[in-house]
Design a protein around this motif. Sequence first.
Motif, PDB file in Angstrom:
ATOM      1  N   GLU A 207       0.832  -1.209   0.000  1.00  0.00           N
ATOM      2  CA  GLU A 207       0.000   0.000   0.000  1.00  0.00           C
ATOM      3  C   GLU A 207       0.868   1.261   0.000  1.00  0.00           C
ATOM      4  OE1 GLU A 207      -3.331  -0.086  -0.428  1.00  0.00           O
ATOM      5  OE2 GLU A 207      -2.881  -2.210  -0.700  1.00  0.00           O
ATOM      6  N   ARG A 208       2.003   1.194   0.672  1.00  0.00           N
ATOM      7  CA  ARG A 208       2.892   2.363   0.721  1.00  0.00           C
ATOM      8  C   ARG A 208       3.565   2.626  -0.616  1.00  0.00           C
ATOM      9  NH1 ARG A 208       8.344   2.669   1.614  1.00  0.00           N
ATOM     10  NH2 ARG A 208       8.496   0.575   2.526  1.00  0.00           N
ATOM     11  N   LYS A 210       2.763   1.286  -3.816  1.00  0.00           N
ATOM     12  CA  LYS A 210       2.063   1.037  -5.082  1.00  0.00           C
ATOM     13  C   LYS A 210       1.920   2.273  -5.959  1.00  0.00           C
ATOM     14  CE  LYS A 210      -2.710   1.347  -3.329  1.00  0.00           C
ATOM     15  NZ  LYS A 210      -3.953   0.561  -3.079  1.00  0.00           N
ATOM     16  N   SER A 211       1.828   3.453  -5.358  1.00  0.00           N
ATOM     17  CA  SER A 211       1.682   4.678  -6.148  1.00  0.00           C
ATOM     18  C   SER A 211       2.939   4.983  -6.961  1.00  0.00           C
ATOM     19  CB  SER A 211       1.349   5.864  -5.240  1.00  0.00           C
ATOM     20  OG  SER A 211       2.415   6.109  -4.333  1.00  0.00           O
ATOM     21  N   GLN A 212       4.065   4.358  -6.589  1.00  0.00           N
ATOM     22  CA  GLN A 212       5.324   4.569  -7.304  1.00  0.00           C
ATOM     23  C   GLN A 212       5.459   3.647  -8.515  1.00  0.00           C
ATOM     24  OE1 GLN A 212       8.490   4.076  -4.376  1.00  0.00           O
ATOM     25  NE2 GLN A 212       7.174   4.911  -2.786  1.00  0.00           N
ATOM     26  N   ALA A 216       0.467   1.310 -10.847  1.00  0.00           N
ATOM     27  CA  ALA A 216      -0.190   1.901  -9.672  1.00  0.00           C
ATOM     28  C   ALA A 216      -0.997   0.910  -8.847  1.00  0.00           C
ATOM     29  CB  ALA A 216      -1.092   3.073 -10.104  1.00  0.00           C
ATOM     30  N   ARG A 217      -0.549  -0.329  -8.797  1.00  0.00           N
ATOM     31  CA  ARG A 217      -1.203  -1.343  -7.958  1.00  0.00           C
ATOM     32  C   ARG A 217      -0.213  -2.451  -7.635  1.00  0.00           C
ATOM     33  NH1 ARG A 217      -2.481  -6.265 -10.265  1.00  0.00           N
ATOM     34  NH2 ARG A 217      -2.550  -6.401 -12.530  1.00  0.00           N
ATOM     35  N   LYS A 250       7.842  -1.783 -12.853  1.00  0.00           N
ATOM     36  CA  LYS A 250       8.988  -1.187 -12.132  1.00  0.00           C
ATOM     37  C   LYS A 250      10.297  -1.765 -12.644  1.00  0.00           C
ATOM     38  CE  LYS A 250      10.644   1.179  -8.501  1.00  0.00           C
ATOM     39  NZ  LYS A 250      10.510   2.619  -8.309  1.00  0.00           N
TER      40      LYS A 250
END
Length: 250
Positions: A207-208, A210-212, A216-217, A250
Amino acid sequence: MAQQNITLITGGSRGIGKATALLLAERGHKVCINYRQREDEALAVVEAIRRQGGCALAIAADISDEQQIIEMFSEIDQRLGPITGLVNNAARLFIQSRIEQLSAPRLEQLFAANISGSILCAREAVKRMSTQHQGRGGAIVNVSSAAARLGSAFEYTDYAASKGAIDTFTRGLSVEVAAVGIRVNAVRPGFIYTDMHAEGGEADRIERVKSQLPMARGGQPIEVAYAIAWLLSEEASYVTGSFIDLAGGK
């Protein structure tokens, strides 16, 4: 008539290992689920497979112990037959740490499980699969990690290093056994929703971060299992020494 696949999944009681066991059984594999401590969870996976008409068994073995690995393979030989597939999935992860806090005992435990255990399991698998040893061939899939590429600075550099070793081992072994009927590939998952993050001290890590990620998940274990199943299958018959990254871009 095609012979049935017999596949060992180390660390098969939860997460990616569990998802892979269930998927492979659904696709007709006889499955051995290896576990170290989680007997109830491993037996629950076996029961789920058997309820669906599949064939599965669970064997306790700490893959950081060579003798336990040897005994596990012998038991599989007796109960299912020589394996045709190995998923080197079991691994250890310790609490997030910078380099200043790392200790020799932590490194010894981590490398024994994550590196030595996978190599020794591969050794036993090759003895059974290799056409040079009267085997009928097979496939090995090593579960590496995106950490091997990214380094996991400030959190898991030791874990990342262990997975870097698995990448190197994958390449070397794939060449060594290519001519004796064995394919060796790896998947590199990252940012997958599994219980492993809790062992690192941050259960909600995905959750910390995932925005990176470009997608986005976080990923689901079954998404990794699909890649593993493909690499074990005849659809991947000309694939060896390869890596599939499953880290949301990523």
